[in-house]
Design a protein around this motif. Sequence first.
Motif, PDB file in Angstrom:
ATOM      1  N   SER A 105      44.252  28.095   5.630  1.00  0.00           N
ATOM      2  CA  SER A 105      45.063  28.305   6.878  1.00  0.00           C
ATOM      3  C   SER A 105      46.476  27.829   6.869  1.00  0.00           C
ATOM      4  O   SER A 105      47.455  28.508   7.221  1.00  0.00           O
ATOM      5  CB  SER A 105      44.275  27.697   8.070  1.00  0.00           C
ATOM      6  N   GLN A 146      31.728  37.829  17.349  1.00  0.00           N
ATOM      7  CA  GLN A 146      32.170  36.434  16.311  1.00  0.00           C
ATOM      8  C   GLN A 146      31.167  36.361  15.099  1.00  0.00           C
ATOM      9  O   GLN A 146      31.431  35.869  14.183  1.00  0.00           O
ATOM     10  CB  GLN A 146      32.139  35.364  17.082  1.00  0.00           C
ATOM     11  N   LYS A 187      38.700  41.092  13.880  1.00  0.00           N
ATOM     12  CA  LYS A 187      38.165  42.052  12.634  1.00  0.00           C
ATOM     13  C   LYS A 187      37.147  43.067  13.070  1.00  0.00           C
ATOM     14  O   LYS A 187      37.252  44.288  12.784  1.00  0.00           O
ATOM     15  CB  LYS A 187      37.798  41.275  11.521  1.00  0.00           C
ATOM     16  N   VAL A 210      45.795  39.871  12.828  1.00  0.00           N
ATOM     17  CA  VAL A 210      44.643  39.894  12.040  1.00  0.00           C
ATOM     18  C   VAL A 210      44.948  40.262  10.602  1.00  0.00           C
ATOM     19  O   VAL A 210      44.190  39.714   9.843  1.00  0.00           O
ATOM     20  CB  VAL A 210      43.182  40.131  12.671  1.00  0.00           C
ATOM     21  N   ILE A 248      44.205  33.532  16.851  1.00  0.00           N
ATOM     22  CA  ILE A 248      43.865  34.805  15.944  1.00  0.00           C
ATOM     23  C   ILE A 248      42.707  34.316  15.070  1.00  0.00           C
ATOM     24  O   ILE A 248      41.663  35.020  14.937  1.00  0.00           O
ATOM     25  CB  ILE A 248      44.969  35.626  15.472  1.00  0.00           C
ATOM     26  N   GLU A 249      43.036  33.119  14.295  1.00  0.00           N
ATOM     27  CA  GLU A 249      42.344  32.542  13.250  1.00  0.00           C
ATOM     28  C   GLU A 249      41.072  32.101  13.863  1.00  0.00           C
ATOM     29  O   GLU A 249      39.858  32.488  13.229  1.00  0.00           O
ATOM     30  CB  GLU A 249      42.876  31.701  12.326  1.00  0.00           C
ATOM     31  N   LYS A 285      44.624  35.447   3.527  1.00  0.00           N
ATOM     32  CA  LYS A 285      43.518  34.666   3.265  1.00  0.00           C
ATOM     33  C   LYS A 285      42.300  35.630   2.454  1.00  0.00           C
ATOM     34  O   LYS A 285      41.762  34.892   1.152  1.00  0.00           O
ATOM     35  CB  LYS A 285      42.645  34.385   4.544  1.00  0.00           C
ATOM     36  N   LEU A 337      45.690  37.868   8.373  1.00  0.00           N
ATOM     37  CA  LEU A 337      44.582  36.830   7.698  1.00  0.00           C
ATOM     38  C   LEU A 337      44.003  37.837   6.473  1.00  0.00           C
ATOM     39  O   LEU A 337      43.452  37.149   5.509  1.00  0.00           O
ATOM     40  CB  LEU A 337      43.748  36.626   8.700  1.00  0.00           C
ATOM     41  N   GLU A 375      39.002  35.174  14.475  1.00  0.00           N
ATOM     42  CA  GLU A 375      39.038  36.212  13.495  1.00  0.00           C
ATOM     43  C   GLU A 375      38.097  37.219  13.340  1.00  0.00           C
ATOM     44  O   GLU A 375      38.331  38.344  13.448  1.00  0.00           O
ATOM     45  CB  GLU A 375      39.272  35.303  12.319  1.00  0.00           C
TER      46      GLU A 375
END
Length: 226
Positions: A193, A41, A117, A179, A109-110, A186, A182, A113
Motif C-alpha cells: 500500500s 466486499q 473491483k 481502483v 478506495i483501497e 498492487k 490498485l 477495493e
Amino acid sequence: MDVSRQQAAPNDDTGEGRAAERGARARTRRLMLETATRLMQGGATPSVSEVAEAAEVSRATAYRYFPSQAALVQAVVDEGLGPILTWRSASDDPERRVAELYATAMPRIEAFEATFKAALKLSLDQWARRQAGTLGNEPAFTRGHRIDLLKDAIAPLKGRLPPREFKRLAQALSLMFGVEVLIVLKDIWGLDSRRMMAVAQWAAGALVRAAVAESEGDATSAATAK
C-alpha cells in the motif's frame, strides 16, 4: 382521544404514521445497501434479487428501492466513496490539491477495493454484452466521479492552461486515479500500500508539473517569436 401504538397504522395520515413509514423505508434501504456492500466486499457482483434474498427482503420491495443492478451497484459505490465525494481543498496550488485528493481518496478506495473491483467487473461485463448485442434494455452502469474530482483538484490551472490542455491533464490524471491503480500497482507489480501510494502520487505530481512547464514553455516561445 389518545390513539394507542397498536391502533395507529404505519401508513395513516398522521405525522407519526408518515414518519414511521419513512423510517421503515430508510431502514429497509439501509439493510439492502449494507447487504450489497457485504456481498461486493466478498468479491461478488450481486443482482437485486440476490441482495433481496440475502437481506430477507421480498423481491418486489427490493426492486422498489433499486430498479436495476446498475442502480444498486451505483448506490453501493457512492456509499463506498463516502468522503471522497465531498472532498474540497483550500489550497491554490494545483500540485498540492492533487496530492490532498490522493491522500483522501486512495486509502478509501483501497479499503473498499473489492467493492470497486466488483463494480468494474459489472462495467466490463456490460461492455462485452453491448458489443455482442445481448445487453438489451438493461440500464448501463456509469462511472465518472473521477472526472469532476480531478477537474476540481486542478481548478487553479483553469486560467493558466488553455481549455484543451486543461482537459488533457485531467484525462491523464484519471489514468493514475481509482481502483485501476490498485490493479496495476498492487496486482501486477506486487507493490504494498505504501509504495503504491508513493508511485501514484509521484506520477500525478509529475503530470501536473509537466503540463504547467509545457504551457509556460509554449507561452515563452510565442512571446519570443513576436
